[in-house]
Enzyme design. Structure first.
Site, PDB file in Angstrom:
ATOM      1  N   SER A 144      -0.451  -0.658   4.028  1.00 49.56           N
ATOM      2  CA  SER A 144       0.643  -1.901   4.534  1.00 49.56           C
ATOM      3  C   SER A 144       0.674  -2.698   3.752  1.00 49.56           C
ATOM      4  O   SER A 144      -0.054  -2.437   2.300  1.00 49.56           O
ATOM      5  CB  SER A 144      -0.466  -2.762   5.358  1.00 49.56           C
ATOM      6  OG  SER A 144      -0.548  -4.209   5.783  1.00 49.56           O
ATOM      7  N   TYR A 157      -8.452  -5.409   9.137  1.00 44.07           N
ATOM      8  CA  TYR A 157      -7.221  -4.930   8.942  1.00 44.07           C
ATOM      9  C   TYR A 157      -6.780  -4.602   7.184  1.00 44.07           C
ATOM     10  O   TYR A 157      -6.486  -3.448   6.943  1.00 44.07           O
ATOM     11  CB  TYR A 157      -5.947  -5.284   9.592  1.00 44.07           C
ATOM     12  CG  TYR A 157      -4.716  -5.040   9.726  1.00 44.07           C
ATOM     13  CD1 TYR A 157      -4.511  -3.767  10.393  1.00 44.07           C
ATOM     14  CD2 TYR A 157      -3.453  -5.105   8.435  1.00 44.07           C
ATOM     15  CE1 TYR A 157      -3.465  -2.673  10.093  1.00 44.07           C
ATOM     16  CE2 TYR A 157      -2.515  -4.499   8.476  1.00 44.07           C
ATOM     17  CZ  TYR A 157      -2.174  -3.405   9.226  1.00 44.07           C
ATOM     18  OH  TYR A 157      -0.659  -2.268   9.113  1.00 44.07           O
TER      19      TYR A 157
END
Length: 253
Positions: A144, A157
């Site tokens: 990501s 995350y």
């Protein structure tokens, strides 16, 4: 005369194939001639994915990527069915609660790390063993932009995706001479169910997300799939250990 499909005869394994980037990647591989082993926790989503493959040969299994025995059985089942494993895409993942780092419970933190980080390691562990049997292969992990930068109020995350980038680089070092290339793709905001739900968690919308990207929009899942297929292809034969940002310029700001 029709052009040769670039993955004709090859076997590709994809986790998180029931929606989003995983599904788009499965569709792209099918279009290029691959045979597919697909897994997800969402079996209905897997059925919808298979319906979009244009008749390509595929096999599906419900798998929790944080459970080693399930991952081992999935990879073994793929090799048993198709005889080999050439490409693997580890796209399974979950979003995290939006809160300051110190406010996560241990359970909340562990859930994200177990699926997003430990799950990638477990998949790589068994995919690598399978690829060693046929002299090499290519693995792409879905990281990501949060694996390159820090995202406020998304500590678990961010940590999990930084771990994916680290695992990718170590795996590339450990298995490069064995013919296994391992790379990561780091998407910007992409029109997937998980990303759109994450925007809601941040009290944001697609227009706001688009404004954060110099290119002026968010990505389509197929654009991430194109990058993944490139990294798995022979055209990327000298690329390994790379975290490729596919983010419309988000991380260069």
């Amino acid at each position: 005369m029709a052009s040769e499909r670039s993955f004709e005869g090859r076997v590709a394994l994809i986790t998180g194939a029931g929606s989003g980037i995983g599904r788009a990647t499965a569709v792209a591989f099918a279009r290029e001639g691959a045979r597919l082993a697909l897994c997800d926790m969402n079996t209905e989503g897997l059925k919808e994915t298979v319906a979009q493959l244009g008749g390509a040969e595929s096999w599906t299994m419900r798998v929790n990527v944080a459970a080693g025995a399930e991952v081992e059985a999935f990879v073994a089942g793929a090799v048993e069915r198709f005889g080999r494993l050439d490409c693997a895409v580890n796209a399974a993942g979950v979003k995290a609660a939006v809160k300051p780092l110190g406010d996560y419970s241990e359970t909340e933190f562990d859930q994200v790390m177990d699926i997003n980080s430990k799950g990638v390691w477990l998949c790589m562990k068994y995919e690598i063993k399978a690829m060693l049997q046929n002299g090499g292969g290519a693995i792409v992990n879905l990281a990501s932009g949060a694996g390159i930068l820090a995202v406020s109020h998304a500590g678990s995350y961010t940590a999990s995706k930084h771990a994916v980038v680290g695992l990718t680089r170590v795996g590339a070092l450990d298995y490069g001479k064995a013919g296994i290339r391992i790379n990561a793709v780091c998407p910007g905001y992409t029109r997937t169910p998980m990303a759109l739900a994450s925007l809601q968690d941040f009290n944001a919308d697609e227009q706001m997300a688009a404004s954060m990207h110099p290119i002026g929009r968010i990505a389509e899942p197929s654009e991430q799939a194109d990058a993944i297929l490139y990294l798995c292809s022979d055209r990327a034969s000298f690329i390994t250990g790379h975290a490729m940002v596919v983010d419309g310029g988000y991380t260069i700001q």
